[in-house]
Enzyme design. Structure first.
Site, PDB file in Angstrom:
ATOM      1  CB  THR A  20       0.303 -59.569  15.833  1.00 17.89           C
ATOM      2  OG1 THR A  20       0.628 -60.492  16.857  1.00 17.89           O
ATOM      3  CG2 THR A  20      -1.168 -59.170  16.023  1.00 17.89           C
ATOM      4  CG  ASP A  21       2.169 -64.656  16.655  1.00 17.20           C
ATOM      5  OD1 ASP A  21       1.918 -63.635  17.326  1.00 17.20           O
ATOM      6  OD2 ASP A  21       3.040 -65.485  17.005  1.00 17.20           O
ATOM      7  CD  GLU A  22       0.087 -60.951  20.765  1.00 13.78           C
ATOM      8  OE1 GLU A  22      -0.833 -60.660  21.526  1.00 13.78           O
ATOM      9  OE2 GLU A  22       1.267 -60.565  20.916  1.00 13.78           O
TER      10      GLU A  22
HETATM   11  P1  NAD Z   1       5.321 -49.797  18.878  1.00 16.62           P
HETATM   12  O1  NAD Z   1       4.258 -49.619  19.908  1.00 16.62           O
HETATM   13  O2  NAD Z   1       6.748 -49.869  19.301  1.00 16.62           O
HETATM   14  O3  NAD Z   1       5.230 -48.635  17.796  1.00 16.62           O
HETATM   15  C1  NAD Z   1       4.009 -48.155  17.290  1.00 16.62           C
HETATM   16  C2  NAD Z   1       4.272 -46.824  16.585  1.00 16.62           C
HETATM   17  O4  NAD Z   1       3.023 -46.357  16.051  1.00 16.62           O
HETATM   18  C3  NAD Z   1       4.794 -45.741  17.523  1.00 16.62           C
HETATM   19  O5  NAD Z   1       5.869 -45.062  16.908  1.00 16.62           O
HETATM   20  C4  NAD Z   1       3.594 -44.815  17.713  1.00 16.62           C
HETATM   21  O6  NAD Z   1       3.957 -43.459  17.939  1.00 16.62           O
HETATM   22  C5  NAD Z   1       2.862 -44.977  16.389  1.00 16.62           C
HETATM   23  N1  NAD Z   1       1.429 -44.708  16.518  1.00 16.62           N
HETATM   24  C6  NAD Z   1       0.577 -45.193  17.462  1.00 16.62           C
HETATM   25  N2  NAD Z   1      -0.648 -44.698  17.286  1.00 16.62           N
HETATM   26  C7  NAD Z   1      -0.581 -43.893  16.192  1.00 16.62           C
HETATM   27  C8  NAD Z   1      -1.531 -43.100  15.510  1.00 16.62           C
HETATM   28  N3  NAD Z   1      -2.809 -43.039  15.923  1.00 16.62           N
HETATM   29  N4  NAD Z   1      -1.141 -42.414  14.406  1.00 16.62           N
HETATM   30  C9  NAD Z   1       0.146 -42.471  13.986  1.00 16.62           C
HETATM   31  N5  NAD Z   1       1.101 -43.189  14.619  1.00 16.62           N
HETATM   32  C10 NAD Z   1       0.741 -43.892  15.712  1.00 16.62           C
HETATM   33  O7  NAD Z   1       4.887 -51.101  18.085  1.00 16.62           O
HETATM   34  P2  NAD Z   1       5.792 -52.237  17.412  1.00 16.62           P
HETATM   35  O8  NAD Z   1       6.081 -53.288  18.417  1.00 16.62           O
HETATM   36  O9  NAD Z   1       6.894 -51.614  16.664  1.00 16.62           O
HETATM   37  O10 NAD Z   1       4.722 -52.850  16.394  1.00 16.62           O
HETATM   38  C11 NAD Z   1       4.568 -52.282  15.088  1.00 16.62           C
HETATM   39  C12 NAD Z   1       3.504 -53.064  14.339  1.00 16.62           C
HETATM   40  O11 NAD Z   1       3.890 -54.429  14.246  1.00 16.62           O
HETATM   41  C13 NAD Z   1       2.134 -53.054  15.014  1.00 16.62           C
HETATM   42  O12 NAD Z   1       1.157 -52.955  14.012  1.00 16.62           O
HETATM   43  C14 NAD Z   1       2.071 -54.395  15.732  1.00 16.62           C
HETATM   44  O13 NAD Z   1       0.739 -54.840  15.844  1.00 16.62           O
HETATM   45  C15 NAD Z   1       2.865 -55.268  14.773  1.00 16.62           C
HETATM   46  N6  NAD Z   1       3.544 -56.437  15.392  1.00 16.62           N
HETATM   47  C16 NAD Z   1       4.337 -56.281  16.502  1.00 16.62           C
HETATM   48  C17 NAD Z   1       5.011 -57.384  17.018  1.00 16.62           C
HETATM   49  C18 NAD Z   1       5.943 -57.249  18.198  1.00 16.62           C
HETATM   50  O14 NAD Z   1       6.493 -58.258  18.661  1.00 16.62           O
HETATM   51  N7  NAD Z   1       6.204 -56.062  18.720  1.00 16.62           N
HETATM   52  C19 NAD Z   1       4.858 -58.635  16.430  1.00 16.62           C
HETATM   53  C20 NAD Z   1       4.034 -58.755  15.305  1.00 16.62           C
HETATM   54  C21 NAD Z   1       3.389 -57.634  14.784  1.00 16.62           C
HETATM   55  P1  TYD Z   2       4.972 -59.225  25.863  1.00 22.73           P
HETATM   56  O1  TYD Z   2       6.385 -58.819  25.654  1.00 22.73           O
HETATM   57  O2  TYD Z   2       4.030 -58.267  26.511  1.00 22.73           O
HETATM   58  O3  TYD Z   2       4.415 -59.704  24.446  1.00 22.73           O
HETATM   59  P2  TYD Z   2       3.021 -60.454  24.076  1.00 22.73           P
HETATM   60  O4  TYD Z   2       2.122 -60.444  25.230  1.00 22.73           O
HETATM   61  O5  TYD Z   2       2.510 -59.606  22.947  1.00 22.73           O
HETATM   62  O6  TYD Z   2       3.418 -61.832  23.657  1.00 22.73           O
HETATM   63  O7  TYD Z   2       4.951 -60.560  26.748  1.00 22.73           O
HETATM   64  C1  TYD Z   2       5.637 -61.724  26.327  1.00 22.73           C
HETATM   65  C2  TYD Z   2       5.330 -62.808  27.309  1.00 22.73           C
HETATM   66  O8  TYD Z   2       5.909 -62.474  28.580  1.00 22.73           O
HETATM   67  C3  TYD Z   2       3.837 -62.993  27.581  1.00 22.73           C
HETATM   68  O9  TYD Z   2       3.574 -64.382  27.807  1.00 22.73           O
HETATM   69  C4  TYD Z   2       3.595 -62.206  28.862  1.00 22.73           C
HETATM   70  C5  TYD Z   2       4.908 -62.378  29.610  1.00 22.73           C
HETATM   71  N1  TYD Z   2       5.304 -61.259  30.493  1.00 22.73           N
HETATM   72  C6  TYD Z   2       5.698 -61.523  31.808  1.00 22.73           C
HETATM   73  O10 TYD Z   2       5.716 -62.678  32.252  1.00 22.73           O
HETATM   74  N2  TYD Z   2       6.066 -60.464  32.576  1.00 22.73           N
HETATM   75  C7  TYD Z   2       6.051 -59.177  32.134  1.00 22.73           C
HETATM   76  O11 TYD Z   2       6.371 -58.245  32.900  1.00 22.73           O
HETATM   77  C8  TYD Z   2       5.648 -58.929  30.777  1.00 22.73           C
HETATM   78  C9  TYD Z   2       5.614 -57.533  30.237  1.00 22.73           C
HETATM   79  C10 TYD Z   2       5.289 -60.006  29.984  1.00 22.73           C
END
Ligand code: NAD
Ligand code: TYD
Length: 350
Positions: A131-133
């Protein structure tokens, strides 16, 4: 037949990655490994689960013996590692779960892949999705590049940063052929309704308050989840070993502007008077350590591999809102927890 292991394939992004690979590479066996935590939902993959090149394995990346058995069974050529705890707010209330899955779990994956591929690393690939975080928080100006110093500030981003370091360490120390990407915020279908966009859509629909943290001026760069899946495909196949690629949508929004936009689209789609949803906006207590702004410079990916986002935000945003309205049952099942029964019913015979 070549074989790819995708971890976390029942989650939000993972399910789009699995679908993309299963459809695009019918001659490749795609194995989805997922523990089915609260965030994993096999309903996300119902449309492709009958395809012959798709396999599901329920298991936890904390279980190294189980992982070694999977490598033995399927003889993977590649790994795309997405399994993680992914929600910042949960990482604040339960940080150890993030250390376990994101750090220890990733090290287990690295360790097992390295042992399984010992002496035969050529042509193998371990792709770590991050992630970019990890880069921390930007001020009003500037972008994260692949050279930006790591500065994670939440337990979530610290655990992801740590996992990134371990992936690079396994490359340098053991010669594991890794590639990494750091992506901005994703949005689209099947997003768990604890995250900003699906939470707002769900609450607008139910006429519930829309909780905006702090002053609402926090900024995120949003990417259509299917574009993330296509970027992962491009990097998996064309990225250089040992390299990191930033992925972003070039699409920055302040939270409050994004919520306003979403309110207006939802009013329109629900046939309500304009302004109805905006009345639900409620400013609430801020998230501790809240990162002010994320923005990605994705020029390395564009210049080296030629990847660019395929759709404009306005289009993706509308499609997302419409998807949630068309898939009310999915949302209700997730909110009620019913989806967790699906696995037991579907896979009881195994
Ligand atoms: P998500 O929480 O929707 O899905 C995570 C999945 O991993 C779930 O299906 C869960 O059951 C599985 N999981 C969790 N713990 C596990 C374990 N111990 N063993 C096996 N499986 C397990 O997450 P997401 O939003 O789809 O993110 C997926 C990946 O992408 C993560 O690595 C996250 O850091 C990265 N990512 C997410 C975002 C975003 O905006 N959501 C952005 C950049 C990177
Ligand atoms: P989120 O979807 O949790 O993603 P991330 O924190 O990984 O960027 O949140 C996106 C942005 O929205 C973040 O600045 C936090 C804000 N936010 C709210 O203002 N209210 C909410 O209920 C949630 C879940 C997030």
């Amino acid at each position: 037949m070549s074989s790819i292991l995708i971890s976390g394939g029942a989650g939000f992004i993972g399910s789009h990655v699995v679908r993309h690979f299963v459809n695009r590479y019918p001659d490749t066996r795609i194995v989805n490994l997922d523990a089915l935590t609260y965030a994993g939902n096999l309903e996300n993959l119902r449309d492709i689960e009958h395809l012959p090149n798709y396999h599901f394995e329920k298991g936890n990346i904390l279980d190294r013996d189980f992982l070694a058995g999977l490598f033995e069974k399927y003889q993977f050529d590649g790994v795309i590692h997405l399994a993680a705890e992914s929600h910042v707010d949960r990482s604040i209330s339960d940080p150890l779960a993030f250390v376990e899955t994101n750090v220890i779990g990733t090290v287990n994956m690295l360790q097992v892949a390295t042992q399984a591929w010992k002496g035969q690393m050529d042509g193998k690939r371990f792709y770590h999705v991050s992630t970019d975080e990890v880069y921390g928080s930007l001020g009003e100006e500037g972008f994260f590049t692949e050279e930006t110093r790591y500065d994670p500030r939440s337990p979530y981003s610290a655990s992801k940063a740590s996992s990134d370091h371990f992936v690079r360490a396994w490359h340098h120390t053991y010669g594991l052929p890794v590639v990494l990407s750091n992506c901005s915020n994703n949005y689209g279908p099947n997003h768990f309704p604890e995250k900003l966009i699906p939470l707002m859509i769900s609450n607008i629909r139910q006429g519930k308050p829309l909780p905006v943290y702090g002053d609402g001026l926090y900024t995120r760069d949003w990417l259509w989840v299917k574009d993330h899946a296509s970027a992962i495909d491009a990097i998996f196949h064309q990225g250089r070993v040992g390299e990191t690629y930033n992925i972003g949508g070039n699409n920055e929004w302040k939270n409050i502007d994004l919520v306003h936009q979403l309110c207006d689209i939802m009013d329109e789609l629900l046939g309500r008077a304009q302004g109805t949803a905006r009345q639900l906006i409620t400013f609430v207590k801020d998230r501790p350590g809240h990162d002010r702004r994320y923005a990605i410079d994705a020029s390395k990916l564009r210049n080296e591999i030629g990847w660019e986002p395929s759709i404009r935000f306005e289009e993706g945003f509308r499609m997302t809102a419409q998807w949630y309205l068309d898939n009310e049952a999915w949302l209700q099942d997730v909110i009620s927890g019913n989806y967790q029964e699906y696995y037991d019913k579907q896979y009881a015979r195994k």
